[in-house]
Design a protein around this motif. Structure first.
Motif, mmCIF file in Angstrom:
data_model
loop_
_atom_site.group_PDB
_atom_site.id
_atom_site.type_symbol
_atom_site.label_atom_id
_atom_site.label_comp_id
_atom_site.label_asym_id
_atom_site.label_seq_id
_atom_site.Cartn_x
_atom_site.Cartn_y
_atom_site.Cartn_z
ATOM 1 N N VAL A 172 54.606 -88.553 -71.528
ATOM 2 C CA VAL A 172 53.909 -88.720 -72.809
ATOM 3 C C VAL A 172 52.822 -89.773 -72.631
ATOM 4 O O VAL A 172 53.066 -90.859 -72.123
ATOM 5 C CB VAL A 172 54.883 -89.096 -73.948
ATOM 6 C CG1 VAL A 172 55.763 -87.917 -74.288
ATOM 7 C CG2 VAL A 172 55.738 -90.300 -73.606
ATOM 8 N N THR A 231 48.555 -91.047 -74.051
ATOM 9 C CA THR A 231 47.668 -91.073 -75.210
ATOM 10 C C THR A 231 46.211 -91.076 -74.776
ATOM 11 O O THR A 231 45.891 -91.482 -73.652
ATOM 12 C CB THR A 231 47.982 -92.278 -76.120
ATOM 13 O OG1 THR A 231 47.225 -92.186 -77.324
ATOM 14 C CG2 THR A 231 47.722 -93.598 -75.427
ATOM 15 N N ASN A 290 48.588 -87.613 -76.693
ATOM 16 C CA ASN A 290 48.554 -88.046 -78.088
ATOM 17 C C ASN A 290 47.143 -88.268 -78.630
ATOM 18 O O ASN A 290 46.242 -88.703 -77.924
ATOM 19 C CB ASN A 290 49.333 -89.359 -78.207
ATOM 20 C CG ASN A 290 49.323 -89.923 -79.614
ATOM 21 O OD1 ASN A 290 50.021 -89.438 -80.480
ATOM 22 N ND2 ASN A 290 48.509 -90.952 -79.835
ATOM 23 N N TRP A 334 48.738 -95.625 -79.397
ATOM 24 C CA TRP A 334 49.214 -94.332 -79.888
ATOM 25 C C TRP A 334 48.655 -94.082 -81.288
ATOM 26 O O TRP A 334 48.027 -93.060 -81.536
ATOM 27 C CB TRP A 334 50.742 -94.305 -79.918
ATOM 28 C CG TRP A 334 51.357 -94.476 -78.563
ATOM 29 C CD1 TRP A 334 51.732 -95.650 -77.967
ATOM 30 C CD2 TRP A 334 51.635 -93.448 -77.607
ATOM 31 N NE1 TRP A 334 52.234 -95.408 -76.720
ATOM 32 C CE2 TRP A 334 52.191 -94.072 -76.472
ATOM 33 C CE3 TRP A 334 51.489 -92.068 -77.611
ATOM 34 C CZ2 TRP A 334 52.597 -93.351 -75.345
ATOM 35 C CZ3 TRP A 334 51.893 -91.347 -76.499
ATOM 36 C CH2 TRP A 334 52.435 -91.985 -75.383
ATOM 37 N N TYR A 394 58.486 -85.721 -84.350
ATOM 38 C CA TYR A 394 58.975 -87.000 -83.851
ATOM 39 C C TYR A 394 59.795 -87.626 -84.971
ATOM 40 O O TYR A 394 59.377 -87.632 -86.130
ATOM 41 C CB TYR A 394 57.785 -87.901 -83.498
ATOM 42 C CG TYR A 394 58.129 -89.352 -83.203
ATOM 43 C CD1 TYR A 394 58.044 -89.859 -81.909
ATOM 44 C CD2 TYR A 394 58.515 -90.226 -84.222
ATOM 45 C CE1 TYR A 394 58.334 -91.190 -81.641
ATOM 46 C CE2 TYR A 394 58.817 -91.545 -83.960
ATOM 47 C CZ TYR A 394 58.729 -92.025 -82.673
ATOM 48 O OH TYR A 394 59.022 -93.335 -82.407
ATOM 49 N N ASP A 418 56.631 -94.388 -71.493
ATOM 50 C CA ASP A 418 55.336 -94.204 -72.145
ATOM 51 C C ASP A 418 54.207 -94.364 -71.123
ATOM 52 O O ASP A 418 54.172 -95.326 -70.353
ATOM 53 C CB ASP A 418 55.150 -95.220 -73.269
ATOM 54 C CG ASP A 418 56.037 -94.940 -74.463
ATOM 55 O OD1 ASP A 418 56.779 -93.942 -74.439
ATOM 56 O OD2 ASP A 418 55.996 -95.736 -75.423
ATOM 57 N N PHE A 429 50.608 -84.575 -78.988
ATOM 58 C CA PHE A 429 51.412 -85.553 -79.720
ATOM 59 C C PHE A 429 50.498 -86.140 -80.791
ATOM 60 O O PHE A 429 49.300 -86.340 -80.552
ATOM 61 C CB PHE A 429 51.848 -86.646 -78.758
ATOM 62 C CG PHE A 429 53.208 -87.237 -79.003
ATOM 63 C CD1 PHE A 429 53.992 -86.855 -80.075
ATOM 64 C CD2 PHE A 429 53.706 -88.203 -78.134
ATOM 65 C CE1 PHE A 429 55.250 -87.411 -80.281
ATOM 66 C CE2 PHE A 429 54.958 -88.758 -78.317
ATOM 67 C CZ PHE A 429 55.731 -88.366 -79.392
ATOM 68 N N ILE A 430 51.028 -86.429 -81.977
ATOM 69 C CA ILE A 430 50.230 -87.054 -83.035
ATOM 70 C C ILE A 430 51.013 -88.232 -83.607
ATOM 71 O O ILE A 430 52.133 -88.069 -84.101
ATOM 72 C CB ILE A 430 49.893 -86.073 -84.171
ATOM 73 C CG1 ILE A 430 49.149 -84.852 -83.647
ATOM 74 C CG2 ILE A 430 49.061 -86.782 -85.247
ATOM 75 C CD1 ILE A 430 48.872 -83.790 -84.715
ATOM 76 N N HIS A 431 50.431 -89.432 -83.518
ATOM 77 C CA HIS A 431 50.980 -90.614 -84.176
ATOM 78 C C HIS A 431 50.108 -90.910 -85.398
ATOM 79 O O HIS A 431 48.937 -91.260 -85.260
ATOM 80 C CB HIS A 431 50.993 -91.812 -83.228
ATOM 81 C CG HIS A 431 52.179 -91.844 -82.311
ATOM 82 N ND1 HIS A 431 52.409 -90.867 -81.379
ATOM 83 C CD2 HIS A 431 53.209 -92.741 -82.197
ATOM 84 C CE1 HIS A 431 53.527 -91.156 -80.724
ATOM 85 N NE2 HIS A 431 54.031 -92.277 -81.195
ATOM 86 N N ILE A 442 54.498 -84.170 -84.183
ATOM 87 C CA ILE A 442 53.906 -85.216 -85.031
ATOM 88 C C ILE A 442 54.981 -86.138 -85.577
ATOM 89 O O ILE A 442 56.127 -85.735 -85.770
ATOM 90 C CB ILE A 442 53.093 -84.585 -86.190
ATOM 91 C CG1 ILE A 442 52.337 -85.656 -86.988
ATOM 92 C CG2 ILE A 442 53.972 -83.721 -87.085
ATOM 93 C CD1 ILE A 442 51.329 -85.111 -87.983
ATOM 94 N N THR A 443 54.594 -87.380 -85.833
ATOM 95 C CA THR A 443 55.515 -88.393 -86.347
ATOM 96 C C THR A 443 55.895 -88.094 -87.800
ATOM 97 O O THR A 443 55.116 -88.339 -88.719
ATOM 98 C CB THR A 443 54.882 -89.792 -86.264
ATOM 99 O OG1 THR A 443 53.546 -89.735 -86.817
ATOM 100 C CG2 THR A 443 54.820 -90.286 -84.839
ATOM 101 N N GLY A 501 45.511 -90.175 -82.338
ATOM 102 C CA GLY A 501 45.881 -91.017 -83.466
ATOM 103 C C GLY A 501 44.853 -90.915 -84.578
ATOM 104 O O GLY A 501 43.841 -91.631 -84.569
#
Length: 587
Positions: A282, A284, A321, A289, A170, A267, A53-55, A122-123, A323
């Motif tokens: 999910v 981090t 995730n 995040w 995302y 979360d 996951f990428i924020h 990714i967001t 960040g």
């Protein structure tokens, strides 16, 4: 989980040594099968079990610091009044200085692949409304509003395809804090006219979902988030767009109204018991995040593996995730932890990919179990100093057991005692992070999941595995810092006659030290009873958070099954919240 690999894997005999080339050939089929271009719908999710996951967004540039003040919590919510409360127009001005020249799509994809992850999400747009791609639906995007003028999503989607990883987006479909009509967004448009949710939905949300599902090649997953207040017909329209444009893509459970393809847990929630169906956790790599300048509380490689194997052992998928900072760089310590954990996964891919949930339905004192057909993989995190590993409740006869060391294996002597399997192990663990024992059974595993009290290490049993009378097992979820969730399932709502009861299997009789982990107010008196046997009670202090307190020693006179009951006798019973009981053999 799917079992398409079980037959192929079962032909590998690991009681002797295998050459690296043979291992590569065997697991190469898994790698190829789980490449994005070869996968069927949902296969990377269902068999790959591990994703990145990428924020990343404008909020990353702030890093939780605004006008010299640091705000503690998740960075992507920095605009929120509970954080910095940044006005819309002031926040939009950040785009003029957003120039992430250290962003390297190929390096991020290599990190994900080295980490053993099978796809990246990714967001594309978070709650702040800023599009991290070239969007024609709104000029508040990374190409039109920043000096960088680059669409990183094109670079990342291309790099994923080259590397054989899946790719997904995302998208915050209900909340939009900067577009008129979006939930928690401006209530009037640029001309001062009242804005409705329909304005946002038709002018921005629908066009952007069309863009994301048509302009970036094959998509594995669209991860919608926070649907609160969104009408069902709106969610259905978005799902229909995904189905039309990306028929192989999954839709996250957070789309809302039960229209997603699978369940997403809360979360940072890693479950303690097996969960039915397709689901994901999910999490981090640290606490926030999105990038937060102060946050150096990284999960170690060992902790990453424990949480990953726990999720796989409970029957699910783990999406972890990172960040990147405002410059686009991945924090070095996060990259290190992921890479080190990945080295272990590449040595033991059979433990993680294409596996089924543990038939014990919970973790064991020394680690956890995943299965493929008639093979058990025991992931041993806490190596027994006694040289004996205890496995309770296995009913299927063991054909062979092997201690794996990368591409080699050595036989393990095993015996059966009162329904327990006992493995004779060397004094030193072969792996620094997690050691693996492969157990081949004569047939499909049949297991009694009753908790066994391990003779040589402490056994903690959570309240959620008890039978409660007069108290209730409830979900207790709270934030340590803003947006950083913790979740437990304690016994709460105690009455003087309430009790919780566990059934336990005792292999080695004797005295056991008993501790209770609980929260509450003031001093509480707890009692622990072996039903039909010894009773102990003690007064101990409480904590606002969960903390373990010793109650005393209790005796099990002979091997066998016992029921152990806990009651709260005195104090502020309404505040008492029991998380778990712990047993540790004394003599």
């Amino acid at each position: 989980m799917m079992k398409t690999l079980a037959v192929f894997l079962s032909v590998a005999v690991l009681t002797g040594s295998l050459h690296a080339e043979e291992m590569d050939a065997m697991w190469g089929a898994t790698t190829v099968k789980l490449r994005a271009e070869d996968a069927q719908r949902g296969e990377l999710f269902d068999e790959g079990n591990y994703a990145m996951f990428i924020h990343w967004g404008l909020y990353s540039q702030l890093g939780n610091q605004v006008n010299g003040k640091t705000y503690y919590g998740i960075g992507e919510w920095i605009m929120d009044p509970k954080m910095a409360g940044i006005p819309v127009e002031e926040y939009k001005q950040l785009a003029a200085t957003f120039n992430p020249t250290e962003f390297d799509a190929k390096a991020i994809v290599k990190l994900a692949k080295d980490a053993g992850m099978k796809y990246i999400v990714i967001t594309a747009k978070h709650h702040d409304g800023f599009a991290m791609y070239d969007s024609a639906a709104c000029d508040f995007n990374i190409v039109d509003s920043t000096p960088w003028k680059i669409d990183p999503m094109k670079e990342l989607s291309s790099a994923c395809r080259e590397a054989g990883l899946g790719f997904g987006f995302y998208y915050s479909h209900s909340q939009d804090w900067t577009f008129p009509g979006g939930r928690k967004g401006p209530e009037v448009d640029a001309e001062g006219k009242p804005a409705t949710f329909e304005d946002y939905f038709t002018k921005k949300c629908v066009p952007q979902v069309e863009e994301l599902t048509t302009q970036y090649g094959p998509i594995e997953l669209i991860w919608f988030d926070t649907p609160g207040g969104m009408p069902k017909e709106c969610v259905q329209q978005l799902v229909d767009i995904v189905r039309k444009n990306q028929p192989r893509a999954l839709v996250s459970g957070r789309a809302g109204h039960d229209l997603g393809d699978y369940q997403t847990l809360g979360d940072m929630e890693v479950p303690h018991h097996n969960v039915e169906g397709m689901w994901e956790s999910v999490d981090t790599t640290n606490d926030s995040w999105a990038y937060a300048w102060y946050d150096e509380r990284w999960k170690t490689p060992r902790e990453i593996l424990r949480r990953l194997i726990t999720c796989v052992g409970r029957g699910g998928t783990y999406m972890l995730n990172i960040g990147p900072s405002g410059t686009g760089a991945v924090p070095q310590r996060a990259a290190y932890a992921l890479s080190e954990a990945g080295k272990w996964i590449h040595r033991y891919p059979q433990v993680v990919y294409g596996t089924d949930a543990s038939p014990w339905e919970h973790a064991l004192p020394w680690g956890d179990v995943t299965i493929k057909g008639n093979r058990l993989f025991l992931s041993v995190f806490d190596w027994p100093e006694s040289g004996k590993l205890y496995l309770p409740g296995l009913k299927t006869r063991i054909e062979s057991a092997s201690l794996l060391e990368g591409d080699a294996a050595r036989p393990v002597v095993h015996t059966t005692q009162d329904g327990w399997s006992v493995f004779e192990l060397p004094a030193t663990a072969p792996e620094k992070l997690v050691s693996v024992i492969e157990v081949k059974l004569e047939g499909e595993p049949e297991v009694d999941p009753t908790f066994g009290l391990n003779p040589n290490t402490a056994t903690e049993i959570l309240a959620e595995f008890s039978t409660a009378t007069g108290a209730k097992i409830v979900k207790h979820r709270w934030m340590e810092k803003f947006g950083e969730w913790v979740c437990e399932y304690p016994a709460r709502g105690w009455r003087p006659d309430a009790k919780v009861v566990w059934e336990v299997d005792v292999l080695t009789p004797g005295d056991y030290d008993v501790g209770l982990t609980y929260a509450g107010e003031g001093r509480l008196v707890w009692a622990v009873d072996v039903v039909g046997g010894e009773h102990i009670q003690n007064q101990q202090n409480s904590s606002h958070n969960y903390q373990e307190f010793s109650i005393g020693w209790i005796h099990f006179p002979q091997p066998g099954r016992y029921q152990v009951a806990v009651t709260c006798l005195e104090g502020n019973l309404e505040s008492a919240s029991l998380k778990s009981i712990r047993f540790e053999r004394v003599h």
